[in-house]
Motif scaffolding. Sequence first.
Motif, PDB file in Angstrom:
ATOM      1  N   LYS A   1     -11.849   1.885   6.401  1.00  0.00           N
ATOM      2  CA  LYS A   1     -11.426   1.767   5.013  1.00  0.00           C
ATOM      3  C   LYS A   1     -12.493   2.344   4.086  1.00  0.00           C
ATOM      4  O   LYS A   1     -13.589   1.811   3.988  1.00  0.00           O
ATOM      5  CB  LYS A   1     -11.168   0.291   4.683  1.00  0.00           C
ATOM      6  N   GLU A   2     -12.130   3.448   3.436  1.00  0.00           N
ATOM      7  CA  GLU A   2     -13.022   4.052   2.447  1.00  0.00           C
ATOM      8  C   GLU A   2     -12.877   3.258   1.159  1.00  0.00           C
ATOM      9  O   GLU A   2     -11.757   3.044   0.682  1.00  0.00           O
ATOM     10  CB  GLU A   2     -12.616   5.504   2.217  1.00  0.00           C
TER      11      GLU A   2
ATOM     12  N   THR B   1      -8.840   3.439   0.659  1.00  0.00           N
ATOM     13  CA  THR B   1      -8.046   4.380   1.441  1.00  0.00           C
ATOM     14  C   THR B   1      -8.286   3.980   2.883  1.00  0.00           C
ATOM     15  O   THR B   1      -9.410   4.070   3.387  1.00  0.00           O
ATOM     16  CB  THR B   1      -8.466   5.838   1.177  1.00  0.00           C
ATOM     17  N   GLU B   2      -7.224   3.499   3.529  1.00  0.00           N
ATOM     18  CA  GLU B   2      -7.340   2.829   4.822  1.00  0.00           C
ATOM     19  C   GLU B   2      -6.704   3.674   5.920  1.00  0.00           C
ATOM     20  O   GLU B   2      -5.556   4.114   5.783  1.00  0.00           O
ATOM     21  CB  GLU B   2      -6.675   1.462   4.751  1.00  0.00           C
ATOM     22  N   HIS B   3      -7.450   3.865   6.990  1.00  0.00           N
ATOM     23  CA  HIS B   3      -6.996   4.663   8.128  1.00  0.00           C
ATOM     24  C   HIS B   3      -6.799   3.738   9.320  1.00  0.00           C
ATOM     25  O   HIS B   3      -7.727   3.015   9.707  1.00  0.00           O
ATOM     26  CB  HIS B   3      -8.025   5.742   8.465  1.00  0.00           C
TER      27      HIS B   3
ATOM     28  N   ALA C   1       0.855  -1.187   0.000  1.00  0.00           N
ATOM     29  CA  ALA C   1       0.000   0.000   0.000  1.00  0.00           C
ATOM     30  C   ALA C   1       0.891   1.238   0.000  1.00  0.00           C
ATOM     31  O   ALA C   1       2.015   1.205   0.514  1.00  0.00           O
ATOM     32  CB  ALA C   1      -0.897   0.008   1.232  1.00  0.00           C
TER      33      ALA C   1
ATOM     34  N   ARG D   1      -3.143   3.808   0.889  1.00  0.00           N
ATOM     35  CA  ARG D   1      -4.077   3.556  -0.220  1.00  0.00           C
ATOM     36  C   ARG D   1      -3.586   2.341  -0.980  1.00  0.00           C
ATOM     37  O   ARG D   1      -2.388   2.207  -1.248  1.00  0.00           O
ATOM     38  CB  ARG D   1      -4.161   4.764  -1.137  1.00  0.00           C
TER      39      ARG D   1
ATOM     40  N   VAL E   1     -10.553   0.803  -5.059  1.00  0.00           N
ATOM     41  CA  VAL E   1      -9.440   1.423  -4.350  1.00  0.00           C
ATOM     42  C   VAL E   1      -9.854   1.659  -2.905  1.00  0.00           C
ATOM     43  O   VAL E   1     -10.923   2.218  -2.634  1.00  0.00           O
ATOM     44  CB  VAL E   1      -9.030   2.752  -5.019  1.00  0.00           C
TER      45      VAL E   1
ATOM     46  N   THR F   1      -2.423   6.632   7.223  1.00  0.00           N
ATOM     47  CA  THR F   1      -3.355   6.458   6.113  1.00  0.00           C
ATOM     48  C   THR F   1      -2.590   5.884   4.932  1.00  0.00           C
ATOM     49  O   THR F   1      -1.533   6.398   4.566  1.00  0.00           O
ATOM     50  CB  THR F   1      -4.012   7.795   5.730  1.00  0.00           C
TER      51      THR F   1
ATOM     52  N   LEU G   1       0.201   7.340   2.694  1.00  0.00           N
ATOM     53  CA  LEU G   1      -0.176   8.708   2.355  1.00  0.00           C
ATOM     54  C   LEU G   1       0.162   9.680   3.470  1.00  0.00           C
ATOM     55  O   LEU G   1       0.537  10.825   3.212  1.00  0.00           O
ATOM     56  CB  LEU G   1      -1.679   8.793   2.056  1.00  0.00           C
TER      57      LEU G   1
END
Length: 167
Positions: free
Chosen positions: A76-77, A64-66, A28, A41, A62, A39, A31
């Motif tokens: 996870k968005e 985007t993981e926090h 990943a 991605r 995709v 964060t 970010l």
Amino acid sequence: MSGHSAELPGTVRVVLVKAGRTKIRYPARLLSDDGERLTVRAPWAGEGTRDFGFVRFEPGDVFTEHYWRHRWYAVKEVRAADGTLKGWYCDITRPAVLGGGELTVEDLDLDLWRSADGRQVLRLDEDEFAESGLAARDPQAAAQALAALDALELLARRGDFEALIAD
């Protein structure tokens, strides 16, 4: 963000551990890392399409993981290949650990899904959590996991969810 951004290595390997075994490992892009929240991605790392009934994760999606170093969950968005928001998939986990280029997270079975429009908030895998034996083996961790799930569900239902992951 604090001064951590200058130290970002670019990529990390996310390692999801469950019941003492590595469940999945994938690269990943890192970010941000403010010392508490990390964060990353990454593209959908599963094999093929996974249809949960309420959402499909598929090649091209995709995430985007926090992750947090002191919170018991990951958010996870999830977006489709065209950028359309599908929703948020939340794993209840022990706090994340970053070291040696790996972001390691221990999955505690409980999950939460919140659809993009906020109309669908689902608690998932409560049966797996009960069967895991965590409550007997580590009652404090089980209590933290359930409290984390309750807190996420409340935020998701109140509409404050996006603020949780906003910078």
